[in-house]
Write an enzyme that holds these catalytic residues in place. Structure first.
Site, short mmCIF file in Angstrom:
data_model
loop_
_atom_site.label_atom_id
_atom_site.label_comp_id
_atom_site.label_asym_id
_atom_site.label_seq_id
_atom_site.Cartn_x
_atom_site.Cartn_y
_atom_site.Cartn_z
N GLY A 148 0.82 -1.20 0.00
CA GLY A 148 0.00 0.00 0.00
C GLY A 148 0.85 1.25 0.00
O GLY A 148 1.81 1.37 -0.76
N THR A 185 2.57 2.22 5.06
CA THR A 185 2.19 2.51 6.46
C THR A 185 3.16 1.84 7.43
O THR A 185 3.52 2.41 8.46
CB THR A 185 0.75 2.02 6.74
N ARG A 202 3.35 -12.33 -6.67
CA ARG A 202 3.33 -13.66 -7.29
C ARG A 202 4.64 -14.00 -7.99
O ARG A 202 4.90 -15.16 -8.30
CB ARG A 202 2.16 -13.76 -8.27
N CYS A 242 -9.13 -7.33 -0.08
CA CYS A 242 -10.29 -7.88 0.62
C CYS A 242 -11.55 -7.95 -0.24
O CYS A 242 -12.58 -8.44 0.23
CB CYS A 242 -10.60 -7.05 1.87
#
Length: 524
Positions: free
Chosen positions: A254, A257, A300, A322
């Site tokens: 992301g 963070t 991957r 999600c």
């Protein structure tokens, strides 16, 4: 049967291969079912010529049905108290008039022999209702309110709490049965009506809020008696003079963070390898952390050889997408399809990064995902990671709800969440000068623009110059705990920046989880 009716015989099988055994029958069928043809396949009216007649036609209907399948063995321990079927009206009568304990009953359906406790109100939940509660209690509609009743996670008609800072709803059935006949009509005539989580801590008929509900809520989501695992290995603290800088592998990174929190806590970061495919997210990480993050793109494509080259790692963190796990998505594909399968990439690389036998060094990991996922998906993730998650809602340390599951072996993961002096707990604390908050806190902010609106009337949460206004990007960043202008890179617009923040972690929550690592790794 066809060969008997057509008076066709086949020689004993000479071949072991099933295809070779069937071939003579297929040739006969393709040739027209000689010698009698298709007419010869029809059943005769004579019972003697039909070898099935005495097995089916002369048997009464109940006897014809097959025996019931063997009872499936449950993963859950058998209950000491046998389950009795009560209606909820009978349950209330037993509690109020016969002075039985509400903890004996499932508050949602009335059965006795509860499998666990209800996290918010005095009473229990049977196994079926517990599974429903785990799935549905953190499911929200577009208006920001719970999709289902706070008590039973069901309900055909629900009443919304009128408290501007509450997002709960209660169904008409729960009010009329548990609180008392006519309670729903009385609530309808109150404007605003405050729900039983917001009203004083008193009994309302048979409904009584737990005084320690916030702790019980965490315990409810963390414990799954159907799956019990060994406690994670506890590493002894490292003496200060022996601590070295931390090495981190961050998957689905992301907007960095993890790196931001480690630096805020004062950790010396020797290496931070991040897998991320979103170019906007990478831009934020590169600009804000001055190229100190090593980006490796698609998870991957990372192999065992890469882990050996980049490692050894002290901390592996990540939270896979999600969208195919969240029950809010009606087209979700689950854990084993779509983006849900990316969890197994985390599991694969975590397994590769773990210390090999004989390596005596501290090693920590953490995996995050939504609370509103299917119970079976949650249990499968727990089974692979060999631990149950803790549930943490950022509302305790920020101005917004954000309930998430965290799996891992970080020290003290299940300790109470406590706000620090730097946390902004009220929406007003997050706003620019001259702007006034209409609400104390806001609901979960997602990637969707309408998640900013609040309340049943869908109001914007801010007043400026006497008019409602949306949250500005700098205010969103403060709500999540990021520095102001953290996502302001590469000329990104407001929508793009909200999408980055809507997929991110809450900074105060990650700070809470990472803080105990200061006993193991070097800090400035």
């Amino acid at each position: 049967m066809a060969s008997i009716r057509a008076e066709k015989t086949f020689l004993p099988h000479e071949y072991d291969n099933p295809e070779d055994q069937v071939k003579p029958m297929l040739d006969w069928a393709n040739g027209g079912f000689l010698p009698k043809g298709e007419e010869g396949l029809k059943p005769t009216h004579s019972a003697e010529s039909n070898p099935l007649d005495h097995q089916v036609l002369e048997v009464s209907l109940p006897e014809y049905f097959p025996n019931a399948k063997r009872t499936r063995i449950s993963l859950y321990k058998s209950k000491a108290v046998p389950e009795e079927s009560y209606s909820r009206e009978q349950m209330v009568n037993e509690v109020l008039k016969n002075k039985r304990s509400m903890e004996e009953f499932c508050l949602s359906c009335g059965k006795t022999g509860a499998a666990t406790f209800h996290p918010l109100f005095e009473g229990g939940l049977c196994q079926t209702c517990k599974d429903v509660y785990l799935e549905m209690s953190y499911m929200y509609d577009d208006d920001g309110y719970q999709s289902y009743c706070t008590v039973c996670c069901g309900g055909r008609e629900v009443l919304l709490c009128g408290n501007a800072n509450c997002c709960r709803c209660f169904c008409v059935d729960c009010l009329d049965i548990l609180v008392g006949p006519g309670a729903s009509n009385s609530a309808r005539h109150l404007d605003p009506w405050c729900c039983y989580m917001c009203q004083p801590l008193l009994p309302y008929g048979a409904l009584k809020r737990r005084h320690d509900w916030s702790l019980k809520l965490q315990e409810f989501f963390a414990n799954d008696k159907g799956q019990e695992f060994e406690k994670p290995k506890i590493y002894p603290a490292v003496p200060a003079e022996q601590r070295r800088p931390i090495r981190v592998l961050s998957l689905f990174d992301g907007i960095a963070t993890g790196y931001l929190v480690l630096r805020d806590l004062g950790f010396k970061v020797d290496q931070y390898v991040a897998s991320e495919v979103c170019e906007d997210s990478i831009s934020v990480g590169v600009v804000r952390h001055e190229g100190k993050i090593q980006y490796v793109h698609d998870v991957r494509n990372i192999t065992k050889k890469h882990i050996q080259e980049w490692g050894p790692f002290d901390l592996v963190i990540g939270g896979s997408p999600c969208n195919d796990l969240s029950i809010v998505n009606p087209a979700r594909k689950g854990l084993y399809e779509g983006t849900g399968r990316l969890f197994f990439e985390f599991y694969r690389l975590l397994s590769e990064a773990k210390p090999k036998e004989g390596e005596n060094r501290p090693f920590f990991w953490m995996f995050e995902n939504v609370v509103a996922m299917g119970v079976n998906d949650k249990r499968d993730i727990s089974r692979f990671l060999e631990c149950n998650p803790v549930m943490i809602d950022a509302i305790e340390v920020s101005a917004a709800h954000r309930a998430r599951y965290f799996w891992g072996n970080l020290p003290g993961m299940n300790r109470p969440l406590c706000a620090s002096g730097m946390d902004k707990l009220e929406l007003q604390d997050c706003l620019e000068h001259g702007r006034v908050a209409k609400f104390g806190k806001v609901r979960t902010i997602t990637t969707r623009s309408n998640s900013i609106k609040q309340g049943k009337d869908q109001h914007f949460p801010v007043l400026m110059n006497g008019k409602e206004d949306i949250l500005w990007c700098t205010e969103l960043e403060r709500i999540f705990g990021f520095p102001v202008h953290y996502t302001d890179v590469s000329n990104m617009g407001r929508g793009a920046r909200q999408k980055l923040l809507g997929r991110s972690w809450s900074v105060p929550v990650i700070r809470h989880l990472f803080a105990p690592l200061k006993d193991y790794y070097a800090c400035e």
